[in-house]
Motif scaffolding. Structure first.
Motif, PDB file in Angstrom:
ATOM      1  N   LEU A  43      52.353  55.747  24.449  1.00 15.82           N
ATOM      2  CA  LEU A  43      53.809  55.631  24.549  1.00 15.82           C
ATOM      3  C   LEU A  43      54.481  57.002  24.484  1.00 15.82           C
ATOM      4  CD1 LEU A  43      54.556  52.524  22.298  1.00 15.82           C
ATOM      5  CD2 LEU A  43      54.736  52.670  24.783  1.00 15.82           C
ATOM      6  N   ALA A  44      54.014  57.858  23.580  1.00 18.91           N
ATOM      7  CA  ALA A  44      54.589  59.199  23.430  1.00 18.91           C
ATOM      8  C   ALA A  44      54.384  60.024  24.698  1.00 18.91           C
ATOM      9  CB  ALA A  44      53.966  59.903  22.231  1.00 18.91           C
ATOM     10  N   THR A  45      53.215  59.910  25.313  1.00 14.40           N
ATOM     11  CA  THR A  45      52.939  60.648  26.541  1.00 14.40           C
ATOM     12  C   THR A  45      53.813  60.150  27.683  1.00 14.40           C
ATOM     13  OG1 THR A  45      50.684  61.094  25.835  1.00 14.40           O
ATOM     14  CG2 THR A  45      51.133  61.280  28.193  1.00 14.40           C
ATOM     15  N   ARG A  46      53.948  58.843  27.819  1.00 15.09           N
ATOM     16  CA  ARG A  46      54.801  58.298  28.886  1.00 15.09           C
ATOM     17  C   ARG A  46      56.258  58.707  28.688  1.00 15.09           C
ATOM     18  NH1 ARG A  46      54.034  52.297  29.387  1.00 15.09           N
ATOM     19  NH2 ARG A  46      52.800  52.343  27.504  1.00 15.09           N
ATOM     20  N   GLU A  47      56.719  58.702  27.448  1.00 17.14           N
ATOM     21  CA  GLU A  47      58.081  59.136  27.153  1.00 17.14           C
ATOM     22  C   GLU A  47      58.261  60.611  27.510  1.00 17.14           C
ATOM     23  OE1 GLU A  47      61.123  58.557  23.523  1.00 17.14           O
ATOM     24  OE2 GLU A  47      59.249  59.548  22.962  1.00 17.14           O
ATOM     25  N   ALA A  48      57.287  61.441  27.168  1.00 18.60           N
ATOM     26  CA  ALA A  48      57.347  62.875  27.476  1.00 18.60           C
ATOM     27  C   ALA A  48      57.417  63.115  28.983  1.00 18.60           C
ATOM     28  CB  ALA A  48      56.146  63.596  26.870  1.00 18.60           C
ATOM     29  N   VAL A  49      56.621  62.387  29.738  1.00 14.04           N
ATOM     30  CA  VAL A  49      56.633  62.533  31.201  1.00 14.04           C
ATOM     31  C   VAL A  49      58.025  62.228  31.757  1.00 14.04           C
ATOM     32  CG1 VAL A  49      55.769  61.527  33.363  1.00 14.04           C
ATOM     33  CG2 VAL A  49      54.165  62.132  31.536  1.00 14.04           C
ATOM     34  N   LEU A  50      58.628  61.139  31.307  1.00 16.31           N
ATOM     35  CA  LEU A  50      59.970  60.783  31.784  1.00 16.31           C
ATOM     36  C   LEU A  50      61.001  61.850  31.429  1.00 16.31           C
ATOM     37  CD1 LEU A  50      60.103  56.972  30.921  1.00 16.31           C
ATOM     38  CD2 LEU A  50      60.007  57.995  33.195  1.00 16.31           C
ATOM     39  N   ILE A  51      60.973  62.321  30.208  1.00 12.11           N
ATOM     40  CA  ILE A  51      61.929  63.343  29.756  1.00 12.11           C
ATOM     41  C   ILE A  51      61.752  64.623  30.567  1.00 12.11           C
ATOM     42  CG2 ILE A  51      62.554  64.853  27.819  1.00 12.11           C
ATOM     43  CD1 ILE A  51      61.827  62.420  25.984  1.00 12.11           C
ATOM     44  N   LEU A  52      60.518  65.064  30.720  1.00 11.30           N
ATOM     45  CA  LEU A  52      60.252  66.321  31.422  1.00 11.30           C
ATOM     46  C   LEU A  52      60.586  66.238  32.909  1.00 11.30           C
ATOM     47  CD1 LEU A  52      56.947  67.251  29.606  1.00 11.30           C
ATOM     48  CD2 LEU A  52      59.125  68.484  29.437  1.00 11.30           C
ATOM     49  N   LYS A  57      64.772  68.665  36.819  1.00 11.29           N
ATOM     50  CA  LYS A  57      65.809  68.622  37.855  1.00 11.29           C
ATOM     51  C   LYS A  57      67.120  69.239  37.386  1.00 11.29           C
ATOM     52  CE  LYS A  57      63.831  64.385  39.665  1.00 11.29           C
ATOM     53  NZ  LYS A  57      63.968  62.930  39.734  1.00 11.29           N
ATOM     54  N   LEU A  58      67.270  69.426  36.067  1.00 10.93           N
ATOM     55  CA  LEU A  58      68.550  69.847  35.507  1.00 10.93           C
ATOM     56  C   LEU A  58      68.574  71.259  34.930  1.00 10.93           C
ATOM     57  CD1 LEU A  58      69.332  66.516  33.618  1.00 10.93           C
ATOM     58  CD2 LEU A  58      70.337  67.284  35.782  1.00 10.93           C
ATOM     59  N   PHE A  74      53.927  65.608  22.987  1.00  7.62           N
ATOM     60  CA  PHE A  74      54.890  66.172  23.924  1.00  7.62           C
ATOM     61  C   PHE A  74      54.409  67.536  24.425  1.00  7.62           C
ATOM     62  CE2 PHE A  74      58.729  68.051  25.532  1.00  7.62           C
ATOM     63  CZ  PHE A  74      59.420  66.984  26.077  1.00  7.62           C
ATOM     64  N   ALA A  75      53.868  68.356  23.510  1.00 16.42           N
ATOM     65  CA  ALA A  75      53.380  69.684  23.882  1.00 16.42           C
ATOM     66  C   ALA A  75      52.296  69.607  24.944  1.00 16.42           C
ATOM     67  CB  ALA A  75      52.842  70.408  22.649  1.00 16.42           C
ATOM     68  N   GLU A  76      51.328  68.725  24.756  1.00 20.81           N
ATOM     69  CA  GLU A  76      50.234  68.597  25.717  1.00 20.81           C
ATOM     70  C   GLU A  76      50.757  68.194  27.090  1.00 20.81           C
ATOM     71  OE1 GLU A  76      47.659  65.811  23.783  1.00 20.81           O
ATOM     72  OE2 GLU A  76      46.655  67.370  22.612  1.00 20.81           O
ATOM     73  N   THR A  77      51.729  67.302  27.121  1.00 23.11           N
ATOM     74  CA  THR A  77      52.306  66.866  28.388  1.00 23.11           C
ATOM     75  C   THR A  77      53.075  68.009  29.046  1.00 23.11           C
ATOM     76  OG1 THR A  77      52.488  64.625  27.507  1.00 23.11           O
ATOM     77  CG2 THR A  77      53.738  65.109  29.488  1.00 23.11           C
ATOM     78  N   ALA A  78      53.870  68.734  28.260  1.00 22.86           N
ATOM     79  CA  ALA A  78      54.641  69.856  28.806  1.00 22.86           C
ATOM     80  C   ALA A  78      53.709  70.944  29.354  1.00 22.86           C
ATOM     81  CB  ALA A  78      55.558  70.430  27.737  1.00 22.86           C
ATOM     82  N   LEU A  79      52.724  71.326  28.582  1.00 23.91           N
ATOM     83  CA  LEU A  79      51.783  72.364  29.021  1.00 23.91           C
ATOM     84  C   LEU A  79      51.002  71.915  30.255  1.00 23.91           C
ATOM     85  CD1 LEU A  79      50.550  73.450  25.499  1.00 23.91           C
ATOM     86  CD2 LEU A  79      51.754  74.924  27.137  1.00 23.91           C
TER      87      LEU A  79
END
Length: 159
Positions: A43-52, A57-58, A74-79
């Motif tokens: 869930l945390a990874t999917r949320e991070a993907v959506l946020i990023l 785009k912004l 979140f860090a792993e997804t961002a990196l």
């Protein structure tokens, strides 16, 4: 919940708060109890993907500072998606997973000198409830956002 992370609601503004989170060892014991769960990680990874994806785009560049890095979902997804990532967390044990990308500190208690500020994107997921003085902290956080940048704070829903 005795010894855990009780939520208190401010009678004036309705903000949820976790006063016990600032006691030594409380955050550490809670991190691995909840974040070790594969369902929570997904869930945390999917949320991070959506946020990023939305933030990309912004904001003018992919430079992010995460407040409350936790154990690194979140860090792993961002990196992994090409963001220049830095993070901060109050709990030393939580940072063992993302050592080198985040550091220990308390945004309310100090000026955070280890940052490459300002950032295009400042994000905090489930951190507002840990602030002792939210309005003062929001004003301080604004100083970490570059012109044209974005700050995203996500809080638990106590309804």
């Amino acid at each position: 919940m005795k010894g855990g992370l009780d939520y208190w609601r401010c009678l004036h503004c309705g903000l949820l708060h976790q006063p016990n989170a600032r006691k030594e060892g409380v955050l550490e014991s809670e991190y691995f109890k909840h974040y070790g769960d594969p369902h929570v990680a997904d869930l945390a990874t999917r949320e991070a993907v959506l946020i990023l994806e939305r933030a990309e785009k912004l904001v003018p560049e992919k430079r992010i500072w995460e407040l409350g890095s936790g154990i690194g979902h979140f860090a792993e997804t961002a990196l992994g998606t090409g963001w220049d990532y830095s993070g901060l967390d109050m709990a030393p044990l939580a940072l063992t997973v993302i050592k080198g990308w985040a550091y220990v500190g308390d945004i309310e208690a100090e000026s955070v000198a280890n940052t490459k500020r300002p950032f295009a994107f400042v994000v905090g997921i489930h951190v507002v409830e840990h602030f002792m003085e939210p309005l003062r902290t929001f004003a301080k956080l604004a100083g970490y956002v570059e012109p044209g940048g974005l700050m995203f704070l996500h809080t638990p829903n106590g309804m």
